[in-house]
Design a protein around this motif. Structure first.
Motif: not given
Length: 255
Positions: A15-23, A25-41
């Motif tokens: 959902f983050a990837e697909k909805l980012s095409e229309k947003a 800014k996309v804020l990501l809330v996640e307690k496992v930091p490793e899951k956010l590695e691919r979103f550093k952009r």
């Protein structure tokens, strides 16, 4: 437009990837930091639940057992909460003073933008907001608005359904290999067979039986196979699989 994704697991990340095409800014809330590695952009930013409350839309994509605690922190949120939490009813979300809710049931096809997304809205979501939510979700596939009472049926049909289709496809592959085709060739043929058959029905809007009979010649190969399927109870087995999944979905919703 600002969108927050709470829970960046398998479905949340899609959902983050697909909805980012229309947003913007996309804020990501996640307690496992490793899951956010691919979103550093851009347009992604890491945030907490409190920051998410200032978004136009929040996608709640956490595990069912974690939903209540998150909703407590979102109490009073005035945007539209898009919940993809399995089994979480709109009424339960409204208990946390969140009035605008879109309950969504996506399936695995969203990964390739060919998903099915059933959506139901709370009464406080006005028509413009409903259309806006559906427009966002269309980035992931076909969007169908339904009454919330039908969610167990959707869970069985389009949620569990892909697993049953994969079993059928696997059976086609096994038969193809048995007939001497390589797995690589068989996989291409079987995938295109299912894709083409589905597209044919979708675009012609005709009943499957119409095309079944068109493909079947008198005393030919196809009718022989169809008779064998009937003898084996294939049709009844598929129907029963879906009905059993439906009954289980009803149980999980406490019905």
């Amino acid at each position: 437009m600002k969108i927050s994704i709470i829970g960046v697991g398998n479905m949340g990340s899609i959902f983050a990837e697909k909805l980012s095409e229309k947003a913007e800014k996309v804020l990501l809330v996640e307690k496992v930091p490793e899951k956010l590695e691919r979103f550093k952009r851009k347009p992604f930013e890491t945030a907490d639940v409190e920051a998410a409350k200032f978004s136009d839309y929040i996608v709640l994509a956490v595990k069912p057992q974690d939903a209540s605690d998150i909703l407590d922190h979102l109490k009073g949120y005035t945007g539209v909460l898009i919940s993809i939490v399995a089994g979480l009813k709109i009424s339960k979300i409204e208990e946390h003073d969140i009035q605008k809710v879109a309950r969504v049931m996506p399936n695995v096809g969203v990964r390739v933008e060919e998903g099915i997304l059933a959506v139901s809205f709370s009464e406080k979501v006005h028509s413009e907001e409903r259309e806006s939510v559906k427009s966002l979700l269309e980035n992931l596939g076909l969007v169908v608005e339904i009454e919330e009472e039908h969610f167990p049926a959707i869970t069985a049909l389009t949620g569990s359904g892909p697993a049953f289709v994969f079993i059928m496809m696997e059976s086609f592959l096994d038969a193809a290999v048995k007939m001497g085709l390589s797995f690589e060739v068989a996989k291409k043929l079987v995938c295109k067979l299912f894709e083409g058959s589905a597209k044919l029905l979708f675009e012609t809007e005709e009943h499957p039986a119409v095309w079944k009979h068109r493909v079947s010649s008198p005393a030919g190969t196809t009718i022989e196979g169809i008779v064998a399927m009937e003898r084996s109870g294939v049709r009844g087995g598929i129907i029963e699989s879906l009905l059993i999944s439906y009954r289980r979905a009803l149980e999980l919703e406490g019905r």
